[in-house]
Write a protein that holds these residues in place. Structure first.
Motif, PDB file in Angstrom:
ATOM      1  N   ASP A 244     -83.430  25.423  57.469  1.00 52.04           N
ATOM      2  CA  ASP A 244     -83.142  23.993  57.544  1.00 52.04           C
ATOM      3  C   ASP A 244     -82.290  23.736  58.774  1.00 52.04           C
ATOM      4  OD1 ASP A 244     -84.385  23.764  55.087  1.00 52.04           O
ATOM      5  OD2 ASP A 244     -82.525  23.490  53.951  1.00 52.04           O
ATOM      6  N   GLU A 245     -82.391  22.530  59.300  1.00 54.08           N
ATOM      7  CA  GLU A 245     -81.531  22.078  60.382  1.00 54.08           C
ATOM      8  C   GLU A 245     -80.480  21.177  59.759  1.00 54.08           C
ATOM      9  OE1 GLU A 245     -82.978  20.750  64.492  1.00 54.08           O
ATOM     10  OE2 GLU A 245     -82.508  18.871  63.447  1.00 54.08           O
ATOM     11  N   VAL A 246     -79.223  21.559  59.913  1.00 53.60           N
ATOM     12  CA  VAL A 246     -78.117  20.782  59.356  1.00 53.60           C
ATOM     13  C   VAL A 246     -77.313  20.220  60.519  1.00 53.60           C
ATOM     14  CG1 VAL A 246     -76.027  20.859  57.934  1.00 53.60           C
ATOM     15  CG2 VAL A 246     -78.029  22.238  57.299  1.00 53.60           C
ATOM     16  N   GLU A 247     -77.121  18.912  60.503  1.00 51.95           N
ATOM     17  CA  GLU A 247     -76.363  18.246  61.555  1.00 51.95           C
ATOM     18  C   GLU A 247     -75.032  17.792  60.987  1.00 51.95           C
ATOM     19  OE1 GLU A 247     -76.859  14.515  64.674  1.00 51.95           O
ATOM     20  OE2 GLU A 247     -78.579  15.203  63.511  1.00 51.95           O
TER      21      GLU A 247
ATOM     22  N   ALA B 242     -68.259  19.505  55.225  1.00 50.14           N
ATOM     23  CA  ALA B 242     -68.648  20.860  55.613  1.00 50.14           C
ATOM     24  C   ALA B 242     -67.893  21.235  56.880  1.00 50.14           C
ATOM     25  CB  ALA B 242     -70.156  20.951  55.845  1.00 50.14           C
ATOM     26  N   PHE B 243     -67.961  22.514  57.235  1.00 47.10           N
ATOM     27  CA  PHE B 243     -67.358  22.950  58.489  1.00 47.10           C
ATOM     28  C   PHE B 243     -68.289  23.928  59.186  1.00 47.10           C
ATOM     29  CE2 PHE B 243     -65.556  25.527  55.084  1.00 47.10           C
ATOM     30  CZ  PHE B 243     -65.825  26.823  55.518  1.00 47.10           C
ATOM     31  N   ALA B 244     -68.134  23.998  60.492  1.00 40.76           N
ATOM     32  CA  ALA B 244     -68.914  24.908  61.322  1.00 40.76           C
ATOM     33  C   ALA B 244     -67.989  25.978  61.869  1.00 40.76           C
ATOM     34  CB  ALA B 244     -69.566  24.142  62.467  1.00 40.76           C
ATOM     35  N   LEU B 245     -68.448  27.219  61.812  1.00 37.29           N
ATOM     36  CA  LEU B 245     -67.740  28.345  62.412  1.00 37.29           C
ATOM     37  C   LEU B 245     -68.571  28.854  63.575  1.00 37.29           C
ATOM     38  CD1 LEU B 245     -66.771  30.367  59.200  1.00 37.29           C
ATOM     39  CD2 LEU B 245     -65.356  28.734  60.451  1.00 37.29           C
TER      40      LEU B 245
ATOM     41  N   GLY C  52     -66.276  18.642  59.532  1.00 39.17           N
ATOM     42  CA  GLY C  52     -67.015  17.400  59.703  1.00 39.17           C
ATOM     43  C   GLY C  52     -67.712  16.985  58.428  1.00 39.17           C
ATOM     44  N   THR C  53     -68.676  16.104  58.583  1.00 35.82           N
ATOM     45  CA  THR C  53     -69.461  15.571  57.473  1.00 35.82           C
ATOM     46  C   THR C  53     -70.933  15.793  57.787  1.00 35.82           C
ATOM     47  OG1 THR C  53     -67.794  13.864  57.117  1.00 35.82           O
ATOM     48  CG2 THR C  53     -69.952  13.486  56.135  1.00 35.82           C
ATOM     49  N   VAL C  54     -71.704  16.189  56.786  1.00 36.78           N
ATOM     50  CA  VAL C  54     -73.137  16.387  56.992  1.00 36.78           C
ATOM     51  C   VAL C  54     -73.764  15.029  57.308  1.00 36.78           C
ATOM     52  CG1 VAL C  54     -75.323  17.118  55.957  1.00 36.78           C
ATOM     53  CG2 VAL C  54     -73.202  18.397  55.470  1.00 36.78           C
ATOM     54  N   ALA C  55     -74.360  14.922  58.497  1.00 34.95           N
ATOM     55  CA  ALA C  55     -75.012  13.686  58.927  1.00 34.95           C
ATOM     56  C   ALA C  55     -76.487  13.690  58.557  1.00 34.95           C
ATOM     57  CB  ALA C  55     -74.848  13.496  60.432  1.00 34.95           C
ATOM     58  N   ALA C  56     -77.091  14.883  58.534  1.00 35.12           N
ATOM     59  CA  ALA C  56     -78.517  14.982  58.211  1.00 35.12           C
ATOM     60  C   ALA C  56     -78.859  16.413  57.830  1.00 35.12           C
ATOM     61  CB  ALA C  56     -79.365  14.549  59.398  1.00 35.12           C
ATOM     62  N   VAL C  57     -79.840  16.537  56.954  1.00 38.58           N
ATOM     63  CA  VAL C  57     -80.435  17.825  56.617  1.00 38.58           C
ATOM     64  C   VAL C  57     -81.935  17.655  56.797  1.00 38.58           C
ATOM     65  CG1 VAL C  57     -80.839  19.554  54.838  1.00 38.58           C
ATOM     66  CG2 VAL C  57     -78.617  18.408  54.953  1.00 38.58           C
ATOM     67  N   ARG C  58     -82.494  18.468  57.690  1.00 33.82           N
ATOM     68  CA  ARG C  58     -83.943  18.428  57.930  1.00 33.82           C
ATOM     69  C   ARG C  58     -84.523  19.721  57.376  1.00 33.82           C
ATOM     70  NH1 ARG C  58     -81.133  16.768  62.205  1.00 33.82           N
ATOM     71  NH2 ARG C  58     -81.297  14.597  62.789  1.00 33.82           N
TER      72      ARG C  58
ATOM     73  N   GLY D  12     -74.790  23.274  48.533  1.00 32.42           N
ATOM     74  CA  GLY D  12     -74.843  21.877  48.099  1.00 32.42           C
ATOM     75  C   GLY D  12     -74.775  20.904  49.259  1.00 32.42           C
ATOM     76  N   LEU D  13     -75.345  21.284  50.397  1.00 35.24           N
ATOM     77  CA  LEU D  13     -75.280  20.420  51.577  1.00 35.24           C
ATOM     78  C   LEU D  13     -76.213  19.232  51.431  1.00 35.24           C
ATOM     79  CD1 LEU D  13     -75.261  23.151  54.364  1.00 35.24           C
ATOM     80  CD2 LEU D  13     -73.309  21.868  53.469  1.00 35.24           C
ATOM     81  N   ALA D  14     -75.660  18.062  51.610  1.00 38.95           N
ATOM     82  CA  ALA D  14     -76.416  16.818  51.547  1.00 38.95           C
ATOM     83  C   ALA D  14     -75.715  15.817  52.447  1.00 38.95           C
ATOM     84  CB  ALA D  14     -76.491  16.292  50.124  1.00 38.95           C
TER      85      ALA D  14
END
Length: 141
Positions: free
Chosen positions: A23-26, A55-58, A11-17, A48-50
């Motif tokens: 951190d919460e990565v969506e 990115a991908f989720a496992l 997917g694509t990083v939608a948000a980083v809190r 380098g998440l922004a």
């Protein structure tokens, strides 16, 4: 990349809190579904998440729970992906259940045979895959 994690969702990083430690990565998946991951601030930085980055989720199949009727229940599991059972592979004690997600893609869960019976899981049955944000590993291509 090859891993033992049955579920690999790109997917694509939608948000980083950001937080002090975690951190919460969506991640936004193709088709509109979202996955939330809790990872260390250091991991966010080193990967380098922004917003907008690939990115991908496992998620291990053994970390995925299934529900067929939530009845308005409020759950602490942040990740709830709806779909239809597309495959069921029974074993002696457990079964692998694969959901075809509404937005495309699949997710697999390992559940007991008793849970398969109790939930009435069979191909064509609607279900929701549930997993905690702390069960998600995030990677980048």
């Amino acid at each position: 990349m090859k891993t033992s994690a049955r579920n690999q969702l790109a997917g694509t990083v939608a948000a980083v809190r950001p937080g002090a430690v975690n951190d919460e990565v969506e991640l936004a998946l193709p088709g509109g579904a979202r996955i939330v991951a809790i990872i260390t601030h250091e991991s966010t930085r080193s990967l380098g998440l922004a917003q907008g980055s690939a990115a991908f989720a496992l998620v291990k199949a053994s970390s995925v729970m299934l529900a067929t009727e939530l009845g308005g229940a409020k759950l602490s599991a942040r990740n709830q992906l709806a779909g239809t059972v597309s495959a069921l592979h029974p074993g002696a004690v457990n079964a692998e259940v694969v959901l075809a997600l509404d937005g495309g893609g699949t997710i697999a869960a390992i559940v007991t045979q008793e849970s398969v019976r109790a939930l009435g899981l069979a191909p064509g049955q609607r279900a929701v895959a549930l997993f905690k944000a702390s069960s998600v590993i995030v990677g980048v291509p």
